[in-house]
Design an enzyme around this catalytic site. Structure first.
Site, short mmCIF file in Angstrom:
data_model
loop_
_atom_site.label_atom_id
_atom_site.label_comp_id
_atom_site.label_asym_id
_atom_site.label_seq_id
_atom_site.Cartn_x
_atom_site.Cartn_y
_atom_site.Cartn_z
N LYS A 304 0.64 -1.26 0.10
CA LYS A 304 0.06 0.04 0.10
C LYS A 304 0.92 1.17 0.01
O LYS A 304 0.83 1.88 1.02
CB LYS A 304 -0.93 -0.13 1.32
N1 5IU Z 1 -7.05 -5.50 3.30
C1 5IU Z 1 -8.22 -5.46 3.90
N2 5IU Z 1 -9.09 -4.62 3.45
C2 5IU Z 1 -8.70 -3.49 2.62
C3 5IU Z 1 -7.62 -3.80 2.13
C4 5IU Z 1 -6.73 -4.84 2.53
O1 5IU Z 1 -8.68 -6.32 4.74
O2 5IU Z 1 -9.71 -2.89 2.24
I1 5IU Z 1 -6.95 -2.45 0.73
C5 5IU Z 1 -6.00 -6.76 3.64
C6 5IU Z 1 -5.72 -6.72 5.22
C7 5IU Z 1 -5.33 -8.04 5.34
C8 5IU Z 1 -6.21 -8.85 4.29
O3 5IU Z 1 -4.08 -8.16 4.96
O4 5IU Z 1 -6.57 -7.99 3.38
C9 5IU Z 1 -7.39 -9.52 5.03
O5 5IU Z 1 -7.44 -10.22 5.97
P1 5IU Z 1 -8.43 -10.97 7.00
O6 5IU Z 1 -9.18 -11.96 5.86
O7 5IU Z 1 -7.62 -11.82 8.02
O8 5IU Z 1 -9.19 -9.99 7.73
#
Ligand code: 5IU
Length: 471
Positions: A304
């Site tokens: 990001k």
């Molecule tokens: N992630 C999110 N939401 C977003 C973005 C990135 O959850 O809007 I942009 C990332 C953060 C984490 C993964 O690394 O995606 C989701 O993980 P979980 O399924 O454990 O929440």
């Protein structure tokens, strides 16, 4: 049939000012026609303009709700102006010319995505002019469902527009107009017959509804992708029959590698956060790349990036992680502007991609619809670099060559205690347009991550198959 007195008066007036003519004419496209409309002349007759706008209001616009009105350029613009003033709804103007310089907007006026807009047009034949305007407005996130028309030539336009989800209401159809003119002694029965025969013979070609990105299978979209990573990822999904992206949010390299040994065959993409790994090393990267090759998945470093171009280019290529050397693609924010894409584009020449952040899954995030749309417009200038968008909604972008990466997914909808919001696979794929689905803790924190990965893979793939079959 009894006609409204005011409509009859208007028809006769249009005939007397030569806005409608009968004889032998050749249209722009070279077709002979016994009837010709030129409503451009109405600007010379203020009383005709007034009567048209009053009648549109009384007859066609009753029961319609809209925030803006937009005339199809150019003949309908003065009518749209009058309607805007009378209804106190703001007007939008669509530029017809191709834009001279990059960022110039095709729609002038103040509006917000999600607002509705009513279309105003003089004559509809095939419906193509109305559709051009509708598409430009829809591209801006405006909702367009209705158009009001002075005359429907009854040559297929109404149907073409309906297919594209636009309903039309017109003051006259060709049939009613010639009927009125004949009954009032302006044209002969012979002319009426000629026009009717002509209508039967010259129906405009059907304009198909454009295929939506979510209707297309991944292998087809691979052909349409302009970024090499997007092409590869679409093909991997189609071959491995999985659209699951595993987010390996673990802090030890052994744990990450052990997990990937077990679930690598079930995923198309592995998403890393290199900066949370405590024992990050070159050896880890070598082994990660081995796994990627063995199991045929790609690697997304979810960094990001969000700084000025110069800094991002250093963050991407240097430091402890040297992301550009091993990640197939990375995530980046659009907040700093185009510099970030320029930096990522020039930092590493071949076979890399960017998932651009257009939306986030967490509650209370500050991204607005305008931000989302500007993000997509910015990305459109870098078709070779952009793999797709991280977003939550299917309307975020249309280009079927881009991939929608959607995080925030678990089998049951829920939340964590730090603002993450989870939707179900059904919702995310069938309603929200997700192409590659990111699952982290749903798999990583499970008792048996392998069993859970298979469950997610199968559930997500079933939803994708249903989506393609439904459409
Ligand atoms: N992630 C999110 N939401 C977003 C973005 C990135 O959850 O809007 I942009 C990332 C953060 C984490 C993964 O690394 O995606 C989701 O993980 P979980 O399924 O454990 O929440």
């Amino acid at each position: 049939m009894a006609y409204d007195k005011k409509l009859v008066e208007l028809a006769i007036k249009l005939f007397s000012i030569d806005a409608v003519k009968f004889g032998e004419f050749t249209t722009k496209s070279g077709i002979k026609t016994p009837v010709y409309f030129d409503l451009r002349v109405i600007v010379s007759y203020p009383e005709v303009m007034e009567s048209i706008s009053n009648l549109l209001l009384e007859i066609a616009m009753q029961n319609l709700k809209y925030d803006h009105v937009c005339g199809v350029p150019y003949t309908a613009l003065p009518i749209a102006t009058l309607l805007s003033v009378q209804t106190k709804r703001s007007m939008l103007m669509r530029r017809k010319e191709t834009k001279a310089y990059g960022t110039k907007k095709s729609i002038e006026g103040h509006y917000k995505a999600g607002q509705s807009c009513l279309i105003v047009e003089d004559v509809v034949t095939s419906g193509s002019s109305v559709l051009e305007t509708v598409r430009d407005l829809r591209k801006e996130g405006l909702i367009v469902t209705d158009a009001v028309i002075i005359l429907d030539r009854e040559q297929g336009g109404k149907k073409n527009l309906e297919v594209n989800d636009v309903q039309i209401k017109s003051l006259f159809s060709m049939t009613t107009l010639i009927d009125i003119l004949m009954k009032n002694g302006k044209i002969t029965e012979e002319i009426v017959l000629k026009v009717k025969n002509y209508l039967k013979e010259t129906q405009a070609p059907v304009i198909d509804k454009p295929v939506e990105r979510i209707q297309l299978p991944y292998e087809k979209r691979a052909e349409l992708a302009t970024n090499s990573v997007a092409k590869q990822l679409f093909n991997i999904m189609a071959t491995k029959k999985t659209n699951l992206c595993l987010s390996v949010d673990l802090t030890s390299t052994t744990k990450i590698l052990d997990l990937l040994e077990k679930v690598g065959e079930h995923v198309c993409l592995v998403k890393t956060h290199a900066d949370i790994i405590e024992d990050f090393s070159n050896d880890f990267i070598t082994r990660l790349k081995d796994l990627a090759q063995r199991f045929n998945f790609l690697i997304l470093e979810d960094r990001k990036y969000a700084d000025i171009g110069h800094t991002v280019s250093l963050q991407y290529t240097k430091g402890l992680h040297k992301v550009a050397e091993w990640a197939d693609c990375v995530t980046a924010h659009s907040l700093p502007g185009e510099g970030i894409l320029k930096a990522l584009n020039s930092a590493n020449g071949v076979n890399h991609g960017v998932f651009f952040l257009a939306e986030m899954s967490c509650e209370g995030n500050l991204i607005t619809p305008e931000y989302r749309e500007s993000t997509v417009s910015m990305a459109a200038k870098y078709p070779d670099l952009i793999t797709g968008f991280v977003c939550q909604n299917k309307d975020t972008f249309k280009d079927p060559g881009f991939i929608q990466l959607t995080p925030g997914v678990q089998l049951e909808s829920s939340k964590d205690n730090l603002g993450q919001v989870y939707n179900t696979p059904e919702k995310v794929i069938l309603e929200n347009g997700g192409d590659v689905i990111v699952v982290g803790r749903g798999i990583v924190a499970a008792k048996s991550p392998e069993t859970q990965a298979v469950l997610y893979k199968d559930t997500l793939w079933k939803c994708y198959l249903k989506r393609v079959a439904e459409n």
